[in-house]
Design a protein around this motif. Structure first.
Motif, PDB file in Angstrom:
ATOM      1  N   ALA A 149       0.832  -1.213   0.000  1.00  0.00           N
ATOM      2  CA  ALA A 149       0.000   0.000   0.000  1.00  0.00           C
ATOM      3  C   ALA A 149       0.861   1.256   0.000  1.00  0.00           C
ATOM      4  O   ALA A 149       0.572   2.228  -0.706  1.00  0.00           O
ATOM      5  N   ALA A 150       1.933   1.248   0.793  1.00  0.00           N
ATOM      6  CA  ALA A 150       2.798   2.422   0.890  1.00  0.00           C
ATOM      7  C   ALA A 150       3.442   2.754  -0.452  1.00  0.00           C
ATOM      8  O   ALA A 150       3.623   3.935  -0.797  1.00  0.00           O
ATOM      9  N   ALA A 151       3.785   1.718  -1.219  1.00  0.00           N
ATOM     10  CA  ALA A 151       4.428   1.937  -2.517  1.00  0.00           C
ATOM     11  C   ALA A 151       3.503   2.628  -3.508  1.00  0.00           C
ATOM     12  O   ALA A 151       3.962   3.155  -4.528  1.00  0.00           O
ATOM     13  N   GLY A 152       2.222   2.672  -3.206  1.00  0.00           N
ATOM     14  CA  GLY A 152       1.262   3.302  -4.109  1.00  0.00           C
ATOM     15  C   GLY A 152       1.440   4.802  -4.265  1.00  0.00           C
ATOM     16  O   GLY A 152       0.862   5.398  -5.177  1.00  0.00           O
ATOM     17  N   VAL A 153       2.238   5.435  -3.395  1.00  0.00           N
ATOM     18  CA  VAL A 153       2.435   6.885  -3.517  1.00  0.00           C
ATOM     19  C   VAL A 153       3.561   7.221  -4.494  1.00  0.00           C
ATOM     20  O   VAL A 153       3.787   8.405  -4.774  1.00  0.00           O
ATOM     21  N   CYS A 154       4.263   6.219  -4.994  1.00  0.00           N
ATOM     22  CA  CYS A 154       5.464   6.476  -5.782  1.00  0.00           C
ATOM     23  C   CYS A 154       5.180   6.545  -7.281  1.00  0.00           C
ATOM     24  O   CYS A 154       4.546   5.650  -7.849  1.00  0.00           O
ATOM     25  N   LEU A 155       5.684   7.591  -7.909  1.00  0.00           N
ATOM     26  CA  LEU A 155       5.678   7.653  -9.372  1.00  0.00           C
ATOM     27  C   LEU A 155       6.720   6.702  -9.943  1.00  0.00           C
ATOM     28  O   LEU A 155       6.507   6.073 -10.976  1.00  0.00           O
ATOM     29  N   ARG A 156       7.866   6.643  -9.264  1.00  0.00           N
ATOM     30  CA  ARG A 156       8.926   5.702  -9.660  1.00  0.00           C
ATOM     31  C   ARG A 156       9.345   4.908  -8.435  1.00  0.00           C
ATOM     32  O   ARG A 156       9.588   5.473  -7.377  1.00  0.00           O
ATOM     33  N   LEU A 157       9.387   3.600  -8.579  1.00  0.00           N
ATOM     34  CA  LEU A 157       9.718   2.728  -7.469  1.00  0.00           C
ATOM     35  C   LEU A 157      11.054   2.052  -7.744  1.00  0.00           C
ATOM     36  O   LEU A 157      11.189   1.269  -8.689  1.00  0.00           O
ATOM     37  N   ASP A 158      12.057   2.380  -6.927  1.00  0.00           N
ATOM     38  CA  ASP A 158      13.383   1.809  -7.133  1.00  0.00           C
ATOM     39  C   ASP A 158      13.635   0.591  -6.256  1.00  0.00           C
ATOM     40  O   ASP A 158      14.129  -0.432  -6.740  1.00  0.00           O
ATOM     41  N   ARG A 159      13.297   0.710  -4.985  1.00  0.00           N
ATOM     42  CA  ARG A 159      13.630  -0.378  -4.068  1.00  0.00           C
ATOM     43  C   ARG A 159      12.731  -0.316  -2.847  1.00  0.00           C
ATOM     44  O   ARG A 159      12.373   0.775  -2.381  1.00  0.00           O
ATOM     45  N   VAL A 160      12.355  -1.492  -2.335  1.00  0.00           N
ATOM     46  CA  VAL A 160      11.537  -1.586  -1.129  1.00  0.00           C
ATOM     47  C   VAL A 160      12.256  -2.461  -0.114  1.00  0.00           C
ATOM     48  O   VAL A 160      12.703  -3.569  -0.442  1.00  0.00           O
ATOM     49  N   SER A 161      12.344  -1.976   1.113  1.00  0.00           N
ATOM     50  CA  SER A 161      12.960  -2.740   2.194  1.00  0.00           C
ATOM     51  C   SER A 161      11.990  -2.806   3.364  1.00  0.00           C
ATOM     52  O   SER A 161      11.446  -1.779   3.784  1.00  0.00           O
ATOM     53  N   VAL A 162      11.756  -4.007   3.866  1.00  0.00           N
ATOM     54  CA  VAL A 162      10.889  -4.216   5.025  1.00  0.00           C
ATOM     55  C   VAL A 162      11.707  -4.928   6.091  1.00  0.00           C
ATOM     56  O   VAL A 162      12.306  -5.975   5.820  1.00  0.00           O
ATOM     57  N   SER A 163      11.758  -4.379   7.289  1.00  0.00           N
ATOM     58  CA  SER A 163      12.496  -5.047   8.365  1.00  0.00           C
ATOM     59  C   SER A 163      11.657  -5.088   9.628  1.00  0.00           C
ATOM     60  O   SER A 163      10.804  -4.221   9.865  1.00  0.00           O
ATOM     61  N   GLU A 164      11.914  -6.102  10.427  1.00  0.00           N
ATOM     62  CA  GLU A 164      11.212  -6.289  11.695  1.00  0.00           C
ATOM     63  C   GLU A 164      12.244  -6.607  12.768  1.00  0.00           C
ATOM     64  O   GLU A 164      13.186  -7.358  12.523  1.00  0.00           O
ATOM     65  N   VAL A 165      12.063  -6.033  13.945  1.00  0.00           N
ATOM     66  CA  VAL A 165      12.884  -6.360  15.103  1.00  0.00           C
ATOM     67  C   VAL A 165      11.959  -6.899  16.188  1.00  0.00           C
ATOM     68  O   VAL A 165      11.025  -6.211  16.612  1.00  0.00           O
ATOM     69  N   VAL A 166      12.217  -8.136  16.607  1.00  0.00           N
ATOM     70  CA  VAL A 166      11.355  -8.802  17.577  1.00  0.00           C
ATOM     71  C   VAL A 166      12.145  -9.085  18.846  1.00  0.00           C
ATOM     72  O   VAL A 166      13.185  -9.756  18.810  1.00  0.00           O
ATOM     73  N   ASP A 167      11.656  -8.592  19.968  1.00  0.00           N
ATOM     74  CA  ASP A 167      12.266  -8.842  21.267  1.00  0.00           C
ATOM     75  C   ASP A 167      11.825 -10.223  21.756  1.00  0.00           C
ATOM     76  O   ASP A 167      10.655 -10.444  22.051  1.00  0.00           O
ATOM     77  N   CYS A 168      12.768 -11.149  21.828  1.00  0.00           N
ATOM     78  CA  CYS A 168      12.459 -12.530  22.220  1.00  0.00           C
ATOM     79  C   CYS A 168      12.838 -12.834  23.663  1.00  0.00           C
ATOM     80  O   CYS A 168      12.746 -13.987  24.100  1.00  0.00           O
ATOM     81  N   SER A 169      13.267 -11.816  24.409  1.00  0.00           N
ATOM     82  CA  SER A 169      13.809 -12.055  25.741  1.00  0.00           C
ATOM     83  C   SER A 169      12.778 -12.584  26.734  1.00  0.00           C
ATOM     84  O   SER A 169      13.134 -13.219  27.724  1.00  0.00           O
ATOM     85  N   THR A 266      13.908  -6.168  -0.309  1.00  0.00           N
ATOM     86  CA  THR A 266      14.624  -6.804   0.794  1.00  0.00           C
ATOM     87  C   THR A 266      13.661  -6.979   1.960  1.00  0.00           C
ATOM     88  O   THR A 266      12.945  -6.042   2.326  1.00  0.00           O
ATOM     89  N   HIS A 267      13.659  -8.184   2.504  1.00  0.00           N
ATOM     90  CA  HIS A 267      12.803  -8.489   3.655  1.00  0.00           C
ATOM     91  C   HIS A 267      13.702  -9.068   4.739  1.00  0.00           C
ATOM     92  O   HIS A 267      14.357 -10.089   4.523  1.00  0.00           O
ATOM     93  N   ALA A 268      13.754  -8.428   5.904  1.00  0.00           N
ATOM     94  CA  ALA A 268      14.652  -8.872   6.974  1.00  0.00           C
ATOM     95  C   ALA A 268      13.876  -8.999   8.284  1.00  0.00           C
ATOM     96  O   ALA A 268      13.127  -8.090   8.668  1.00  0.00           O
ATOM     97  N   VAL A 269      14.074 -10.123   8.958  1.00  0.00           N
ATOM     98  CA  VAL A 269      13.462 -10.348  10.260  1.00  0.00           C
ATOM     99  C   VAL A 269      14.582 -10.576  11.266  1.00  0.00           C
ATOM    100  O   VAL A 269      15.415 -11.464  11.100  1.00  0.00           O
ATOM    101  N   ASN A 270      14.609  -9.736  12.292  1.00  0.00           N
ATOM    102  CA  ASN A 270      15.644  -9.783  13.321  1.00  0.00           C
ATOM    103  C   ASN A 270      15.028 -10.237  14.633  1.00  0.00           C
ATOM    104  O   ASN A 270      14.175  -9.531  15.194  1.00  0.00           O
ATOM    105  N   TRP A 271      15.440 -11.396  15.105  1.00  0.00           N
ATOM    106  CA  TRP A 271      15.013 -11.871  16.427  1.00  0.00           C
ATOM    107  C   TRP A 271      16.165 -11.646  17.385  1.00  0.00           C
ATOM    108  O   TRP A 271      17.294 -12.115  17.138  1.00  0.00           O
TER     109      TRP A 271
END
Length: 340
Positions: A149-169, A266-271
């Motif tokens: 949905a966020a990419a819908g605002v772009c006239l030109r789309l070069d790269r998309v990166s999604v990252s998550e940081v999850v606290d597992c403590s 790029t899709h990154a998940v950090n535990w």
């Protein structure tokens, strides 16, 4: 008024129990079955396991008893398996018994794992006139819905990166923390290319990359894993136990989607067992970065609800919310693989 849908809850770990409670607390669903892996839980009333009033539904560890039930949908919430495909046979049996299946571990975009793989699953669902869906927040939402949905605002789309940081403590289950998540391991024993965890998480997180590419109209040439470890700078005491200095204290499972050799998604998940480690300090739970015209940065955090301090974490509520919200949609969808 729509009839109550008949639900089977599969597994009662931290996520399964959260979904079970949500089903029992809802007026829209009727629990008709409960599958457990533990002999200690078999025979217990579902209400006792969920810390809710008695339901009359007894937990069973027999898949045959579950297959024999008249149910609309199975909420499939076991611990993440290794190898990643280890639960395919039981899922196909559930489908072929005439039950829709919603998984929190797999089947988000199975075409990413090969057309033949997806067709085999789709065949089991179509044969019984039911639907198979993967539903969750990541995979399932952060990239496939929010980033798209966020990419819908772009006239030109070069790269998309999604990252998550999850606290597992605060996760209490040592088998999950030190087994499925790989925390506390000797880094010399972790193969980030072809080891069991690397294979599992490459296959898992290839799916949101492929699904996002499809929504953005990108034709990927390849999907490329790029995983990493962060080691404990000192001994760490977490809820599940102790992590020695120099052992794995965080994992980064990162997958890239390539077009003409260029990393476009790029899709990154950090535990992590400590969100104050330098690689994660100050970072939001989710971050979406879009490079293009215009560019965009979106940061999101889950917050505690009114029952702050409960053992159930916001991430668990979020997954349960996605699962329950998908039940009627999945049950009404055309037979096969769910295209939510």
């Amino acid at each position: 008024m729509s009839r109550k849908l008949r639900i089977v809850q599969w597994a009662t770990g931290s996520m399964g129990k959260t979904c079970l409670r949500a089903v029992l607390d809802s007026d829209a669903f009727e629990l008709v079955g409960l599958f457990v892996y533990s002999d200690a839980k078999a025979g217990l009333d579902a209400g006792e396991i969920a810390r809710r009033p008695a339901t009359g539904v007894r937990a069973t560890s027999s898949i045959d008893e579950i297959l024999a039930l008249d149910a609309d949908v199975v909420l499939h919430c076991p611990m993440l398996p290794s190898p990643y495909e280890a639960q395919d046979d039981e899922v196909r049996r559930l489908l072929e018994s005439g039950k829709n299946v919603i998984s929190i571990n797999n089947y988000f975009h199975p075409e990413a794992l090969g057309r033949a793989y997806a067709e085999e699953l789709e065949s089991s669902a179509r044969k019984a006139g039911v639907t198979l869906a993967g539903v969750g927040v990541n995979p399932g939402w952060a990239a496939e819905q929010v980033a798209a949905a966020a990419a819908g605002v772009c006239l030109r789309l070069d790269r998309v990166s999604v990252s998550e940081v999850v606290d597992c403590s605060s996760i209490p289950n040592p088998a999950y923390v030190f087994g499925a998540l790989g925390m506390g391991a000797d880094p010399a024993d972790v193969d980030l290319v072809d080891g069991p965890m690397a294979r599992t998480f490459t296959r898992m997180f290839s799916q949101p990359v492929a699904a996002l590419a499809e929504k953005l109209g990108l034709s990927l040439d390849a999907i490329e894993p790029d995983h990493a470890l962060t080691l404990a700078p000192h001994e760490m005491q977490v809820r599940a136990g102790i992590i020695a200095a120099g052992r794995v204290a965080a994992t980064t499972w990162r997958v890239h989607g390539l077009v003409a050799g260029e990393r476009r998604i790029t899709h990154a998940v950090n535990w992590t067992m400590d969100t104050e480690l330098p690689a994660f300090a100050g970072r939001p739970h989710w971050e979406v970065i879009i490079e293009g015209q215009p560019g965009l940065r979106l940061a999101m955090d889950l917050t505690e609800g009114p029952d702050e301090g409960a053992r159930t974490r916001p991430e668990q509520y979020a997954v349960a919310g996605m699962v329950l919200g998908a039940i009627r949609k999945v049950c009404a969808a055309p037979p096969g693989l769910y295209r939510g």
